[in-house]
Design an enzyme around this catalytic site. Structure first.
Site, PDB file in Angstrom:
ATOM      1  N   LYS A  67       1.096  -1.166   0.139  1.00 52.42           N
ATOM      2  CA  LYS A  67      -0.070  -0.109   0.124  1.00 52.42           C
ATOM      3  C   LYS A  67       0.789   1.346  -0.063  1.00 52.42           C
ATOM      4  CE  LYS A  67      -4.036  -2.268   0.727  1.00 52.42           C
ATOM      5  NZ  LYS A  67      -3.636  -3.616   0.697  1.00 52.42           N
TER       6      LYS A  67
HETATM    7  C1  PLP Z   1      -4.038  -4.791  -0.082  1.00 49.21           C
HETATM    8  C2  PLP Z   1      -3.301  -6.109   0.051  1.00 49.21           C
HETATM    9  C3  PLP Z   1      -3.536  -7.004  -1.180  1.00 49.21           C
HETATM   10  C4  PLP Z   1      -4.468  -6.984  -1.960  1.00 49.21           C
HETATM   11  O1  PLP Z   1      -4.265  -6.072  -3.014  1.00 49.21           O
HETATM   12  P1  PLP Z   1      -5.331  -5.453  -4.085  1.00 49.21           P
HETATM   13  O2  PLP Z   1      -5.187  -4.249  -4.584  1.00 49.21           O
HETATM   14  O3  PLP Z   1      -6.784  -5.033  -2.823  1.00 49.21           O
HETATM   15  O4  PLP Z   1      -5.956  -6.551  -4.697  1.00 49.21           O
HETATM   16  C5  PLP Z   1      -2.495  -8.222  -0.951  1.00 49.21           C
HETATM   17  N1  PLP Z   1      -1.449  -8.131  -0.148  1.00 49.21           N
HETATM   18  C6  PLP Z   1      -1.405  -7.320   0.685  1.00 49.21           C
HETATM   19  C7  PLP Z   1      -0.252  -7.493   1.777  1.00 49.21           C
HETATM   20  C8  PLP Z   1      -2.326  -6.270   1.000  1.00 49.21           C
HETATM   21  O5  PLP Z   1      -1.892  -5.225   1.881  1.00 49.21           O
END
Ligand code: PLP
Length: 494
Positions: free
Chosen positions: A112
């Protein structure tokens, strides 16, 4: 060419990128999509010689066309700096038959950070460009990762305030510790007596609370959203696909134009959607491999053409993928229905009313680039073990879901195309599940367990975790759902 943004659900007048970033989402409940998908116009050879910031500019300038060169470069420079613990920003590690793209070297050690470290700058620039002059107030409900990444991004950014609500008893101990130790006069973190859905619903209601919105406007403030549906989060995620591809060129693994597969551990469908856009912009991607955990609503969708959220919600060791409504899938549905807001809106109406919809054969035919798979809890743990036993490389459970899906895909299809697995979190963020999968003693307190993991993996404890050791708790407010509005007013001094 100027790229404008429009809603997936109605034919309202397109707006500029900076307006879309500032607003977050359209009033009709849809998502903003670009009116055209631009082609990469910098040659791959040239991109291969650039650093992360260079690639970021070459890609983002194509989609955020109303930002000036100076503005966009300033945003990129402020985002991808020493907040990341490696100057490469996203290292690419080879292990076994695949390359792992480590998207977790930012301040909160999960992917993120790739978007949330730049969103605050894109947003304050947007506010200045559109002459709003108002202070931006970010409200976020989080189930764990997004909250801290948004706090880290917005903390100390002039012209912004950020408030995060999390379920008091619904996040991991490291995640809570990360949030309540946040420094920055413009931040506030509050625990809610309730679950994530309660927090999320209340935040949505606050965004549309007319009396509150007017009171804020009178005091020179406006709400905005740091949610993953903001195109200010989607666009920066396209960058690392181009970066990864061109690194494989730079090290001689592939030549310009050769295909590369990407394997993405998926929840809200934001990350893999960015890969889809990268492909449509001309990056030579082979397969887009969508990996789910036991909440395999997307796997079933790709297998059958029916999206059906009516099923049991499972708690897994990869909580950031525990999702039954993948919001960003709406953008793919819009594109494969011929960029038709009318058709897209009908599918989303069915989803809201019945929890499901089925796409047409004609739409399914456009999903040929996607492959899907899933890994259950046993397969995920086995994958963490297998990758470690092979060469001592330790991956987190989200990454392991993708790695497990890839292992079977490669065996079943014999597709030997070089493949990159998105490594979305540091194993230190989910150390309990990781150590358990490796058969280690997990009875230690969280920070001691991190030391053990460090010994096992042969990598130092990331600063984001070691800093928590003596970080004082700065946020200790806990409130009921009904009191959230009052807490917002108090924080804003209204
Ligand atoms: C948010 C997240 C995901 C999923 O990503 P999306 O864009 O929501 O599909 C996968 N792994 C981690 C560690 C995340 O924080």
């Amino acid at each position: 060419m100027d790229i404008m943004y429009r809603s997936t659900r109605s034919d309202s007048t397109p707006i500029t990128a900076s307006q879309a970033i500032l607003r977050g989402f359209p009033e009709d409940g849809g998502l903003y999509v670009p009116t055209a998908i631009p082609a990469l116009d910098t040659g791959l050879e040239k991109l291969a010689a650039m650093d992360y910031k260079g690639v970021a500019y070459a890609v983002m300038r194509l989609l955020l066309t109303d930002y000036t060169e100076e503005e966009l470069k300033a945003c990129i420079d402020s985002a991808y700096d020493s907040k990341f613990d490696t100057s490469e920003i996203v290292p690419l590690k080879k292990s076994g038959d695949a390359w792992y793209l480590e998207l977790f070297h930012g301040p909160t050690i999960a992917f993120k950070d790739m978007a949330l470290s730049i969103l605050p700058y894109l947003m304050t620039t947007a506010a200045a460009k559109n002459g709003s002059g108002k202070e931006i107030v970010i409200l976020t409900a989080t189930s764990g990762d997004t909250g801290k990444a948004a706090l880290a991004g917005f903390a100390g950014v002039k012209g912004t305030k950020i408030m995060v609500f999390y379920p008091k008893h619904g996040v991991s101990s490291i995640q809570e510790r990360q949030m309540v130790t946040t420094v920055g006069a413009n931040t506030r973190v509050i625990g809610i007596n309730g679950n994530f859905d309660d927090a999320q619903t209340s935040v949505k209601n606050l965004f549309t609370d007319q009396a509150l919105v007017e009171e804020m406007a009178a005091h020179g403030m406006q709400f905005s959203s740091a949610n993953s549906i903001n195109i200010g989060r989607l666009t920066p995620q396209i960058v690392y696909y181009v970066f990864a591809y061109t690194r494989l060129m730079a090290d001689g693994t592939i030549g310009a134009g050769d295909p590369v597969n990407f394997v993405v551990p998926t929840g809200n469908f934001g990350n893999i959607l960015a890969a889809y856009y990268a492909k449509r912009m001309g990056l030579p991607i082979g397969k887009l491999i969508c990996a789910s955990n036991s909440n395999k609503v997307l796997f079933d969708f790709f297998e059958t053409g029916e999206y059906d959220r009516n099923r049991e919600f499972m708690l897994t060791s990869s909580p950031s993928m525990d999702i039954l409504i993948s919001s960003n899938l709406e953008r793919l549905i819009y594109h494969i229905s011929g960029d038709s807001a009318e058709r897209c809106a009908a599918f989303m109406k069915a989803l809201k009313e019945t929890g499901k919809y089925t796409i047409t054969e004609e739409m399914r035919a456009q999903l040929g680039d996607f492959v899907s798979g899933y890994a259950d809890e046993a397969q995920t743990a086995a994958e963490i073990r297998a990758v470690f036993e092979n060469d001592g490389y330790v991956i987190d459970p989200h990454t392991a879901v993708a790695s497990s899906v890839y292992r079977r895909y490669r065996k079943e299809t014999g597709d030997l195309t070089p493949s990159v697995i998105d490594s979305t979190a540091s194993p230190f963020k989910f150390e309990g599940s990781v150590m358990k999968a490796l058969g280690k003693d997990t009875s230690l307190p969280d920070l001691e367990l991190a030391d053990k993991l460090s010994e096992t993996a042969g990598v130092p404890v990331p600063k984001a975790v070691s800093d928590l050791r003596d970080a004082p708790v700065l946020h200790d407010i806990v409130c009921d759902r009904e009191d959230m509005r009052q807490e917002v007013r108090r924080f804003l001094g209204l």
